[in-house]
Motif scaffolding. Sequence first.
Motif, PDB file in Angstrom:
ATOM      1  N   ARG A1282       6.707   0.393  -6.374  1.00 59.16           N
ATOM      2  CA  ARG A1282       7.500  -0.824  -6.586  1.00 59.16           C
ATOM      3  C   ARG A1282       8.160  -1.277  -5.289  1.00 59.16           C
ATOM      4  O   ARG A1282       8.132  -2.465  -4.944  1.00 59.16           O
ATOM      5  N   MET A1283       8.753  -0.334  -4.566  1.00 62.21           N
ATOM      6  CA  MET A1283       9.420  -0.694  -3.315  1.00 62.21           C
ATOM      7  C   MET A1283       8.418  -1.174  -2.262  1.00 62.21           C
ATOM      8  O   MET A1283       8.724  -2.058  -1.452  1.00 62.21           O
ATOM      9  N   TYR A1284       7.229  -0.621  -2.278  1.00 65.97           N
ATOM     10  CA  TYR A1284       6.199  -1.055  -1.338  1.00 65.97           C
ATOM     11  C   TYR A1284       5.806  -2.510  -1.601  1.00 65.97           C
ATOM     12  O   TYR A1284       5.649  -3.307  -0.672  1.00 65.97           O
ATOM     13  N   HIS A1316      -1.122   7.585   7.413  1.00 64.86           N
ATOM     14  CA  HIS A1316      -1.625   7.102   6.135  1.00 64.86           C
ATOM     15  C   HIS A1316      -1.194   5.648   6.006  1.00 64.86           C
ATOM     16  O   HIS A1316      -0.016   5.342   5.729  1.00 64.86           O
ATOM     17  N   ILE A1317      -2.131   4.718   6.195  1.00 66.97           N
ATOM     18  CA  ILE A1317      -1.792   3.296   6.278  1.00 66.97           C
ATOM     19  C   ILE A1317      -1.165   2.799   4.986  1.00 66.97           C
ATOM     20  O   ILE A1317      -0.273   1.945   4.997  1.00 66.97           O
ATOM     21  N   MET A1318      -1.602   3.334   3.848  1.00 69.19           N
ATOM     22  CA  MET A1318      -1.096   2.867   2.563  1.00 69.19           C
ATOM     23  C   MET A1318       0.146   3.625   2.106  1.00 69.19           C
ATOM     24  O   MET A1318       0.668   3.352   1.037  1.00 69.19           O
ATOM     25  N   ARG A1319       0.627   4.560   2.892  1.00 74.51           N
ATOM     26  CA  ARG A1319       1.821   5.310   2.531  1.00 74.51           C
ATOM     27  C   ARG A1319       2.792   5.378   3.718  1.00 74.51           C
ATOM     28  O   ARG A1319       3.225   6.450   4.115  1.00 74.51           O
ATOM     29  N   PRO A1320       3.166   4.233   4.292  1.00 67.32           N
ATOM     30  CA  PRO A1320       4.097   4.277   5.423  1.00 67.32           C
ATOM     31  C   PRO A1320       5.524   4.556   4.948  1.00 67.32           C
ATOM     32  O   PRO A1320       5.842   4.437   3.753  1.00 67.32           O
TER      33      PRO A1320
END
Length: 1369
Positions: A1282-1284, A1316-1320
Amino acid sequence: MNVYDDVLDATVVSHSATGHLTTLDYEELITVRTNILSVYRVDDGGRALVMTSEFKFAGKINDIALISPRGSQEAAETEPSPLDCLIISTGVAKLSLLRFDEASNTLKTLSLHYYEDKMRSASLVEMAKTSQMRIDPGNKCLILLNNEVLAILPFCGADDEDEDEDEEDEDESYISLENTDGPRVKRQKTDLPNQDNVAHNSGAMTNQSLIVPLKELNSEIQNVSDIQFLRNFTKPTVAVMYQPKLTWAGSLKLEKTPTCIVIMTLGISSNEGKTTVEAVVISKLEKLPWTWNSIIPTEKGAVILGVNEIAYMDNTGVLQSVISINSFSEKDTIQSRVIDNSKMELLFHRGSVVNYWCSTKRDGSSTNSDSNDLLILMTEKSDLYYVQMEFEGKLLTKFDLVELPIANNIFIDNLGPLCISRVNSSTALTQLDLFIGFQSGNSLIVRLNNMKSTIASRTSHTMKVEQGENIFSDGEMDEDDEDDLYADDSLYKDNKESTTEEVVETVEPFDIEPLTSLLNIGPLTSMVVGKDTAIEPRVKGLPNPSNGEFSIVATSGNGVGSRLVAVQPSVHPDIQQALKFISITQIWNLKFKNRDKYLVTTDSAKSKSDIYEIENNFTLHKGGRLRRDATTVYISMFGDGKRIVQVTTNHLYLYDLEFRRLTTIKFDYEVVHVSVLDHYILVTVSKGDITVFELEQTQKKKLSKIVLPEILKEMVITSGLILKSDLCNEFLTLEDDQEEQLLFTFVTADNQIIFFTKDHNDRIFQLNGVDDLKENLFVSTYQLPDEVVPDPSIKQIMLNKLGHQNRETYLTILTFGGEVYQYKKSHKRSSRYYRNMCGSKLSITGAPNNAYPKGVVGIERIMHHIENYNGYSCILISGMVPYIIIKEDDSVARVFKFANIPLVSLTPWGKTSVMCVDHIKNARVYTLDNTKIYYGNKLPIKWIPINNVMQNFMTFNNIFYHERSEMYVVSYTKEIDYIPKSENDEIIIGYNENVPHAKGFQSGVLLVNPLTWNVIDQVDLEVNSLVNDLRTMNIQLDTHTKRSREYVVFGVAQVGTEDLPASGSFYVYDIVPMAPDPGSPDMTSKFEKFFSEEVRGAVTTVCELSGRFAISQNHKIMVRDAQEDGSVVPVAFLDTPVYVTDSKSFGNFFIVGDSMQGFEFIGFDAEPYRMIQLGKSISHFETVSVDFLVNNGDLYFVVTDRNNILHVLKYAPDEPNSLSGQRLVHCSSFNLFSANTCIRLLPKSEQFNDNKFPQASYQVIGTQTDGSIFKVVPLSEDSYRRMYVIQQQFVDKDVHLAGLNPNMERLTNKFYDISHIMRPVLDYNVISRFASLSIEKRTSLGKKTGRRSDVTIWRDLIDIEFSLRTLSR
């Protein structure tokens, strides 16, 4: 899956400027604190700084400049604003041109310029981290230099033939950190890739940029030290300092004078969107010393700074004079007249000197028309020097460096000046007010009084020393020698063989008056969590309202100004009086002639009220006819203090001062809200109706109803308020349009705020946009909507002035969900209010849609305005978690927790206090603690000086909290004169005691009692010792009984010559109780030595490890076990690559950070003793700090390196590429805007965890050199997603200040490809904007995150923002 948030904003002011950024009414001071730009009004003759605006950028600001608007007539028509334009430089080579927009009350981006890619392609070496920016004195162009690649940004409308433009800038202030000179402060712009350099809305401010290597302008230029624009040229002209062949100390035998300076005129032309430049060399200087490093432009030339000399060069490139400033100066290598001032023994290293220059041409204080320069230098030790320059035409006749002796020594606590700005440029130089920002110590505004007369008082005396007699006699210097222009050479001669002469120069000390300051707690070097306000369990016989609270206590600053700072989780009030009541839910204080006369209490559960005589020791008052058998809703003095009005649930009573009833009024419905002001009473009942009464003025015995507008009959009112304001003066016919009017204000069921005057003629007004909580509100005539949908969310409003010495008007809104929103009155129009959308925002206190019921249940939240709370006008909010809204003059308004105990009711008490009642019916009289405490940051900051005249420990560098004794253990390091000795303790050969030497260190450890913050015991170490690390540990003394005891362990390095091998030692001390002396009641504990040992190699870290302790020594980690007999034995070891910078443990797990090779993850086993490497970082970080980050069973690691990057790695043996965990998974790298010094692991507060057996969750907090503190908080998978989404929506859709992309500023680094590009790591500074959006925008954005987003998003925000509530147990 983690999120980053700032706990404290930066406090170090790195750049400053003066100008007209937001208003033309007065000159403003603009300061930069890392990524925060603040605008101040200088009041009271420089003695007060009042913040008017604040802007928080998504990236670090490297430099700023203000330029006056200029351009073509078309540009003037499209952009008529006469305000200055702001230029900021960010990143490696980025520039933004901004202007303040009065309508939206924010900075509007005029153009963006991005040079990094083109500069990188034009350079053969790696780009520097920041670029040097310079601005032409005639505002014709900007240049940006990075690795000898030059970006030129020309401004439109520059008339090259206008020779008078230089004169327009002659009275401008120039501030620089040696190599960053420029008008006010400078910055440059950069081009957007594949786009024209000028943005669509920039008008004709700039032409197309040009990027060119300096070698194309002059083939000899390389290894550039500095570049500056020179003055009094019709075309932009630069002086470039460079070395054709780079030289260092080891190659001086080959070339002692490699430095050159070339002066070039830049012929810049822009035609058809294309910019070209032609460089014409005017002059070139060669054979200059290699230590010369920076140029300071002056009126007719430039002053050149070097480590050992300063020099003057005129605009034709002639080196007219050189001053030798220390014994290392090689005067025979300089091809110019040299003035020997080597007795000053100064060292002007690169970046260690800040200068202030201004022209005195238009200042009437100069008697010599050819003395047009005022140049002041300030060294890293905050010493002031005046560069004296006198001319005959272009010939320099006097060139000298004069130390300015300061009588009152006001800079004793300050080190490392970073910027200087003049804040009273319109006044004469006889009164020079300067703003100075420091790396260590508060930023100051100081007044230099009659500096010119102080310089004129300089005299020289010749002392003659007769050999064998030691008799001194004064001689006079011949100042009338017209044949020798420099005259100084005659001062250094020997008259006779038997007599030596020495010149002594005296300058009368002058008083520098400190006017005001901005708090700076940087650099923060170490940090620990411990007790500060909760030391005493009971105060005044009642429980301490701060019981269970822990503060973040850190070491701050360098040198004499070093101190401790305590960051408190809430406002801790001083308790003056305490009372215990049996039956009470609400209180009021009735004042007779400004004296506390009666205390009225009510108990809603028992429907009773009581009245007490305050001056008679709170005796129950039995006289009068006060209604005692009903719940009192409101009671107060009335009618100029001559009447008393009491409102119960169904009645209104008017009394005289003896409580004789004069009038009684009955209501058909329950009274829910009352407001009283002057002679008026406003009553709101549960049905939604309102009634306004006016007191009859003659005998003051009757109340009459005021006729209300007819339209109010069709409305449902939730609350009302009587106030005085100029809110709607624009719509009224008044003789004085500034006079405040009496307004009857109401909140309707559809969340509209309406108001009208007494003589309303059925005309009412409304505050447009408040129902949607929009960013900007404005007043208009009210129009009844076609359909009214009752959905009340606004519970209470207040319109009052908040602040300390300078108070400003704010509209404060409290909702039924406990949220607090605040709008500030516009300085231009009284009918407009705006929220601070671009600066620091109010903390979250609640949530809509019952998302955070814990915040509003139990005790009702009500706002109370306190006009004088120990000098502050503030708002207190009752509730289970009470809050205070407070504003410092030099900051925006802040919301803090108020103590750590529920607050049921409160009333003003005395002149500067309040009486508060808690949930267990205890009443305390609170006053605000404003001694050495600051309420202008995100949390209250208390500074604690330890150094004094009697005890000067200099710099504090480590701190830890000893839980058993509740004492703080602090290590200090002081500078001493370094005497190089051999291993035989003899002075080494070649030592010369007559030249400046390096400084040595001497350290020690202090025991500090937080009750008084006095040093009660200390351990002093030997000379040339340095305490590298200090911690308290629970060390196991018996392996069978598992008995342990808390000890203090610290590691020491011996600082010697480079010929001696490194050595060190470690010490183990116990803290034991002792009987205090009658004269020192706080000396309740002392150090007791348990063990010490000298080891080979410096001890850089110490760490607790499963009941043992580990120390790093000589490329090894040694684990030692302590015994009850006082012995310590090594039980395990681990080899390390270079040297250990930090180590932390979590149970049996251990991580070791290396200075060059990243870090290792180790497992420790005691049966048998062994250390097993479980994993290792792939990347070779230059580690500064490391720590664990544990979240629901997952093991993460947080690492910071010397490139100011925060890395998050994970131990994931199930990952296919981790080799069963041997390779730690690199999750993300996050750019910090300052250097990290320390990180600590803390438990994380869980606000919405309903699990009966929750897994422990932790967070990491860290300190930085700019005075800021940050935290890294782990998130669950759902919350992170959600925050992303929220962050990405803001990044993609929102308009960012200066066009800075938050993701680019935070995530772009050399580790981006392996992250990890999708987990910054998320940035809460971006996400928190959600809470400031209007309701419509919030709803639209929340729908993108899924169902029930109105609840889940707010819970996620609260979970992040309240994570440090573990400090308030």
